[in-house]
Write a protein that holds these residues in place. Structure first.
Motif, short mmCIF file in Angstrom:
data_model
loop_
_atom_site.label_atom_id
_atom_site.label_comp_id
_atom_site.label_asym_id
_atom_site.label_seq_id
_atom_site.Cartn_x
_atom_site.Cartn_y
_atom_site.Cartn_z
N CYS A 33 0.87 -1.05 0.16
CA CYS A 33 0.12 -0.12 0.06
C CYS A 33 0.92 1.40 0.22
CB CYS A 33 -0.76 -0.13 1.17
SG CYS A 33 -2.17 -1.29 1.14
N ALA A 44 -4.57 1.30 -6.20
CA ALA A 44 -4.33 -0.06 -6.01
C ALA A 44 -3.65 -1.07 -7.16
CB ALA A 44 -5.48 -0.80 -5.38
N VAL A 48 -0.86 -4.86 -4.31
CA VAL A 48 -1.97 -4.61 -3.45
C VAL A 48 -3.09 -5.54 -3.14
CG1 VAL A 48 -3.32 -2.96 -2.42
CG2 VAL A 48 -1.01 -2.24 -3.15
N HIS A 52 -3.75 -8.15 -0.03
CA HIS A 52 -4.96 -8.04 0.55
C HIS A 52 -5.85 -9.31 0.82
CE1 HIS A 52 -8.98 -6.80 0.78
NE2 HIS A 52 -9.00 -5.93 1.61
N GLN A 75 -10.28 -3.44 -1.81
CA GLN A 75 -9.40 -2.82 -2.79
C GLN A 75 -10.02 -3.05 -4.24
OE1 GLN A 75 -7.68 -0.45 -1.56
NE2 GLN A 75 -7.48 -1.07 0.69
N ILE A 81 -6.52 3.54 -3.07
CA ILE A 81 -6.30 2.72 -1.88
C ILE A 81 -7.18 3.10 -0.78
CG2 ILE A 81 -4.54 1.78 -0.26
CD1 ILE A 81 -2.41 1.58 -2.35
#
Length: 172
Positions: A33, A44, A48, A52, A75, A81
């Motif tokens: 991030c 994003a 990411v 996640h 996301q 983000i």
């Protein structure tokens, strides 16, 4: 090192050796991030989203290693983000646990005693008042304890043994 520092570090409630991979996944998600915020205009990236997903899977009950679950807002690729402030605070706890865990592991490394000696000598060299210790044994022990605390050395199992080691090395 192994007898005086490792036991306390190993038994610390912050030691997360059994779940270190989960904590590293949390760290890596927030690192991605951060990278995206700096290098990708805060949008994003696939990394990411991938991390996640991995973090969500790590904290899925019943075997979550985290005391408090991350909220982890969804996301979307190439969208801004979304970070939850509480999640960022929980990250600080995860990082602190990683540090404690790695401290425990490093306390039994071959070079750990030399590193400990260097750190204490550096602290003593930076504060001239610590070059001379009081004659009174209780005051001397208190001063040495403050030197260890200032060196950010964990609490030893037996302080007298550490103090004897310091004397044998000519540190004090």
């Amino acid at each position: 090192m192994a007898s005086e520092f490792f036991p306390n570090l190993k038994n610390s409630k912050l030691n997360c050796w059994s779940s270190i991979n989960s904590h590293l996944i949390a760290y890596r998600y927030f690192k991605e991030c951060r990278n995206s915020l700096i290098h990708s205009d805060g949008l994003a990236t696939q990394e990411v989203i991938d991390w996640h997903t991995k973090l969500i899977l790590e904290q899925t009950p019943p075997s979550t290693p985290f005391r408090h679950a991350f909220a982890l807002p969804a996301q979307t690729l190439e969208e801004p983000i979304i970070l939850n402030q509480r999640d960022c605070i929980l990250l600080a706890t995860a990082v602190r646990r990683l540090i404690c865990t790695l401290d425990a592991a490093l306390s039994v490394a071959a070079a750990s005693e030399g590193l400990l000696e260097q750190r204490i000598r550096k602290i003593i060299g930076n504060k001239p008042k610590w070059n001379s210790l009081p004659k009174d044994p209780a005051k001397k022990q208190e001063r040495v304890h403050r030197i260890l605390a200032a060196s950010r050395i964990p609490e030893p199992v037996n302080f007298v043994n550490v103090m004897s080691w310091m004397q044998s090395k000519g540190i004090i």
